[in-house]
Scaffold this active site. Structure first.
Site, PDB file in Angstrom:
ATOM      1  N   HIS A  46      -7.477   7.229  -6.703  1.00 42.68           N
ATOM      2  CA  HIS A  46      -6.014   7.354  -5.943  1.00 42.68           C
ATOM      3  C   HIS A  46      -5.169   8.243  -6.754  1.00 42.68           C
ATOM      4  CE1 HIS A  46      -3.437   4.532  -3.364  1.00 42.68           C
ATOM      5  NE2 HIS A  46      -2.857   5.846  -3.274  1.00 42.68           N
ATOM      6  N   ILE A  47      -5.524   9.475  -6.901  1.00 43.08           N
ATOM      7  CA  ILE A  47      -4.561  10.360  -7.870  1.00 43.08           C
ATOM      8  C   ILE A  47      -3.816  11.509  -6.884  1.00 43.08           C
ATOM      9  CG2 ILE A  47      -6.124  10.383  -9.794  1.00 43.08           C
ATOM     10  CD1 ILE A  47      -7.667  12.875  -9.033  1.00 43.08           C
ATOM     11  N   ALA A  95      -5.799   8.845   2.730  1.00 42.05           N
ATOM     12  CA  ALA A  95      -4.681   7.861   3.422  1.00 42.05           C
ATOM     13  C   ALA A  95      -5.018   6.421   3.063  1.00 42.05           C
ATOM     14  CB  ALA A  95      -4.847   7.806   4.972  1.00 42.05           C
ATOM     15  N   ARG A  96      -5.455   5.663   3.312  1.00 40.45           N
ATOM     16  CA  ARG A  96      -5.987   4.322   3.116  1.00 40.45           C
ATOM     17  C   ARG A  96      -7.491   3.700   3.467  1.00 40.45           C
ATOM     18  NH1 ARG A  96      -2.251   4.871   0.159  1.00 40.45           N
ATOM     19  NH2 ARG A  96      -0.334   3.752   0.086  1.00 40.45           N
ATOM     20  N   ASP A 150     -10.202   9.410  -1.967  1.00 37.24           N
ATOM     21  CA  ASP A 150      -9.329   9.052  -2.986  1.00 37.24           C
ATOM     22  C   ASP A 150      -8.815   7.706  -2.822  1.00 37.24           C
ATOM     23  OD1 ASP A 150      -7.352  10.028  -5.091  1.00 37.24           O
ATOM     24  OD2 ASP A 150      -5.948   9.775  -3.690  1.00 37.24           O
ATOM     25  N   GLU A 170     -11.169   0.494   0.090  1.00 34.93           N
ATOM     26  CA  GLU A 170     -10.519  -0.873  -0.038  1.00 34.93           C
ATOM     27  C   GLU A 170     -11.748  -1.524  -0.401  1.00 34.93           C
ATOM     28  OE1 GLU A 170      -7.663  -2.097   3.117  1.00 34.93           O
ATOM     29  OE2 GLU A 170      -9.461  -2.926   3.952  1.00 34.93           O
ATOM     30  N   GLY A 190      -1.296  11.396  -4.775  1.00 29.19           N
ATOM     31  CA  GLY A 190      -0.004  11.353  -4.723  1.00 29.19           C
ATOM     32  C   GLY A 190       0.545  11.625  -5.953  1.00 29.19           C
TER      33      GLY A 190
HETATM   34  N1  LIG Z   1      -3.568   9.310  -1.897  1.00 29.90           N
HETATM   35  C1  LIG Z   1      -2.276   8.930  -2.258  1.00 29.90           C
HETATM   36  O1  LIG Z   1      -1.889   8.921  -3.227  1.00 29.90           O
HETATM   37  C2  LIG Z   1      -1.320   8.801  -1.003  1.00 29.90           C
HETATM   38  C3  LIG Z   1       0.128   9.199  -1.245  1.00 29.90           C
HETATM   39  C4  LIG Z   1       1.194   9.223  -0.196  1.00 29.90           C
HETATM   40  C5  LIG Z   1       0.653   8.573   1.061  1.00 29.90           C
HETATM   41  N2  LIG Z   1      -0.741   8.092   1.401  1.00 29.90           N
HETATM   42  C6  LIG Z   1      -1.198   7.875   2.722  1.00 29.90           C
HETATM   43  O2  LIG Z   1      -1.152   9.049   3.333  1.00 29.90           O
HETATM   44  C7  LIG Z   1      -1.175   8.433   4.914  1.00 29.90           C
HETATM   45  C8  LIG Z   1       0.013   9.286   5.712  1.00 29.90           C
HETATM   46  O3  LIG Z   1       1.056   9.365   4.964  1.00 29.90           O
HETATM   47  P1  LIG Z   1       2.643   9.984   5.270  1.00 29.90           P
HETATM   48  O4  LIG Z   1       3.684   9.478   4.713  1.00 29.90           O
HETATM   49  O5  LIG Z   1       2.460  11.294   5.570  1.00 29.90           O
HETATM   50  O6  LIG Z   1       2.633   9.442   6.766  1.00 29.90           O
HETATM   51  P2  LIG Z   1       3.992   9.383   7.972  1.00 29.90           P
HETATM   52  O7  LIG Z   1       4.613   8.024   7.999  1.00 29.90           O
HETATM   53  O8  LIG Z   1       4.595  10.477   7.694  1.00 29.90           O
HETATM   54  O9  LIG Z   1       3.279   9.406   9.083  1.00 29.90           O
HETATM   55  C9  LIG Z   1       2.631   8.638   9.871  1.00 29.90           C
HETATM   56  C10 LIG Z   1       1.813   9.455  11.218  1.00 29.90           C
HETATM   57  O10 LIG Z   1       0.740   8.724  11.594  1.00 29.90           O
HETATM   58  C11 LIG Z   1       0.713   9.052  13.018  1.00 29.90           C
HETATM   59  N3  LIG Z   1      -0.068   7.786  13.493  1.00 29.90           N
HETATM   60  C12 LIG Z   1       0.168   6.440  13.935  1.00 29.90           C
HETATM   61  N4  LIG Z   1      -0.928   5.983  14.296  1.00 29.90           N
HETATM   62  C13 LIG Z   1      -1.995   6.958  14.568  1.00 29.90           C
HETATM   63  C14 LIG Z   1      -3.529   6.808  14.865  1.00 29.90           C
HETATM   64  N5  LIG Z   1      -3.841   5.612  15.477  1.00 29.90           N
HETATM   65  N6  LIG Z   1      -4.252   7.972  14.779  1.00 29.90           N
HETATM   66  C15 LIG Z   1      -3.440   9.106  14.190  1.00 29.90           C
HETATM   67  N7  LIG Z   1      -2.244   9.345  13.790  1.00 29.90           N
HETATM   68  C16 LIG Z   1      -1.442   8.207  13.798  1.00 29.90           C
HETATM   69  C17 LIG Z   1       1.935   8.609  13.442  1.00 29.90           C
HETATM   70  O11 LIG Z   1       2.361   9.257  14.662  1.00 29.90           O
HETATM   71  C18 LIG Z   1       2.867   9.519  12.285  1.00 29.90           C
HETATM   72  O12 LIG Z   1       2.857  10.774  12.588  1.00 29.90           O
HETATM   73  C19 LIG Z   1      -0.614   7.161   4.813  1.00 29.90           C
HETATM   74  O13 LIG Z   1      -1.973   6.198   5.057  1.00 29.90           O
HETATM   75  C20 LIG Z   1      -0.064   6.770   3.200  1.00 29.90           C
HETATM   76  O14 LIG Z   1      -0.323   5.598   3.107  1.00 29.90           O
HETATM   77  C21 LIG Z   1      -1.560   8.321   0.363  1.00 29.90           C
END
Ligand SMILES: NC(=O)c1ccc[n+]([C@@H]2O[C@H](COP(=O)([O-])OP(=O)(O)OC[C@H]3O[C@@H](n4cnc5c(N)ncnc54)[C@H](O)[C@@H]3O)[C@@H](O)[C@H]2O)c1
Length: 348
Positions: A306-307, A258-259, A282, A285, A309
């Site tokens: 960071h691969i 995620a992040r 992946d 910070e 996505g």
């Molecule tokens: N590694 C990568 O290459 C990559 C690629 C895409 C996305 N990401 C990351 O993956 C994560 C998920 O992205 P997404 O597009 O599926 O998100 P999304 O926007 O579809 O959904 C976010 C979800 O998080 C939930 N949420 C909010 N606060 C929360 C909390 N305190 N605890 C638990 N859940 C909570 C919300 O209810 C929502 O369902 C993000 O952090 C995004 O930045 C990483």
């Protein structure tokens, strides 16, 4: 011939402009796709084939006077009130990427502009990566491979890790996000119990997904593999703080695609040093940690740059989705992946 010089067909559809960094443009909309654009998307008239990388030039102002559809990608300049003032006919912003928060100002929703994104398609490779990591972590693949190649002797895996597991174990997902939900689907064929913590997940939704709804602390203290899928929001900073990281059971695997924002890295480094926690990261910070950071050498940390996505061939799926959404909007059809303004506070 560079894309800006491609000849364009006469006006046939909604005036459309691409906006993203030049290198992203070359990957999402390579020449062969641009050459096919008029045939693939007859509802859209591409005003020029090279993407706008700035909205400030006189040229951009001229294009914006008639633009109805904006197809954006990573590196798109901010679309704020001032930019929207110059685009009086803009009806839809279709993003060929994930989150739109970095470049689309809430003013777009206030003006009734439709905003849509390929997040659901970008979720696919992240979910696939997560599934692969869960299965490989269960076999303690990374640690055993390292021990084997370093010792060059037989390693009795079952003696080293008697709790090796891909049967009957609990996977804890933090965030019923687009990616989290796709991971739930991909995990269905396997013999796992899946738990999800998300403050916005209802009992009904959890039952529909076939998962156990849980609060975060219970999930952290009872899962064998934990995978983070929550967004970076003000109240998710260090969601996994020192206390929560200490609450993870010995032998737990923590996956973060995620992040880095979500984890207190100092606390994680201290826990990882004790050797009883496995981390697959992946994202961190900062994204590239300082050269001396202990994660680089810890045998129980598996780092990737960071691969997870969309990359390489996966990028075409994002462009396909954005173009498809723009065509739907031009035909007056319902969008598949519209982002609602009221969801902005809880999504990535
Ligand atoms: N590694 C990568 O290459 C990559 C690629 C895409 C996305 N990401 C990351 O993956 C994560 C998920 O992205 P997404 O597009 O599926 O998100 P999304 O926007 O579809 O959904 C976010 C979800 O998080 C939930 N949420 C909010 N606060 C929360 C909390 N305190 N605890 C638990 N859940 C909570 C919300 O209810 C929502 O369902 C993000 O952090 C995004 O930045 C990483």
């Amino acid at each position: 011939m560079r894309s800006a010089e491609l000849p364009l067909a006469a006006h046939r559809g909604a005036p459309t402009v691409l906006a993203m960094s030049a290198d992203v443009g070359a990957k999402l909309f390579p020449l062969d796709r641009l050459e096919r654009f008029a045939v693939d998307a007859p509802e859209l008239e591409l005003l020029q084939t090279s993407p706008l990388t700035s909205f400030d030039s006189d040229h951009a102002r001229r294009l914006f006077a008639s633009t109805e559809v904006l197809i954006t990608g990573w590196g798109c300049p901010p679309i704020d009130d001032a930019v929207l003032d110059r685009a009086p006919h803009l009806r839809v912003i279709a993003h060929a990427g994930g989150s739109v928060k970095q470049h689309v100002d809430p003013a777009a929703w206030e003006r009734g502009i439709l905003v849509t994104t390929a997040t659901a398609m970008n979720a696919e490779p992240v979910a696939e990566f997560t599934l692969a990591m869960i299965l490989l972590a269960g076999k303690r693949t990374f640690e055993l491979s390292q021990e084997f190649t370093e010792s060059r002797r037989d390693v009795v895996a079952d003696d080293r890790f008697p709790q090796m597991r891909n049967y009957g174990k609990r996977i804890g997902l933090v965030g019923a996000s687009t990616i989290g939900r796709r991971v739930v689907e991909l995990l269905r064929p396997f013999a796992f119990e899946v738990m999800v913590a998300d403050p916005f997940l209802s009992d009904h939704d959890a039952a529909r997904l076939g998962v156990i709804r849980s609060d975060l602390d219970e999930l952290l203290a009872s899962s064998d593999v934990i995978s983070l899928h929550a967004p970076a929001l003000p109240d998710t900073h260090h969601l996994l703080d020192r206390t929560r990281i200490e609450s993870l059971r010995p032998g737990t695997t923590l996956i973060n695609t995620a992040r880095g924002w979500l984890i207190d890295h100092e606390a994680l480094a201290r826990r990882v040093e004790r050797g009883d926690l496995y981390a697959i990261l992946d994202v961190t910070e900062p994204d590239v940690l300082p050269a001396e950071h202990p994660f680089y050498s810890a045998p129980n940390v598996f780092l990737t740059p960071h691969i997870a996505g969309s990359l390489g061939t996966e990028l075409a799926r994002l462009a396909d989705t954005a173009v498809d959404e723009a065509r739907r909007a031009a035909r007056g059809e319902e969008l598949r992946f519209e982002i609602r303004g009221y969801d902005l506070a809880r999504i990535a």
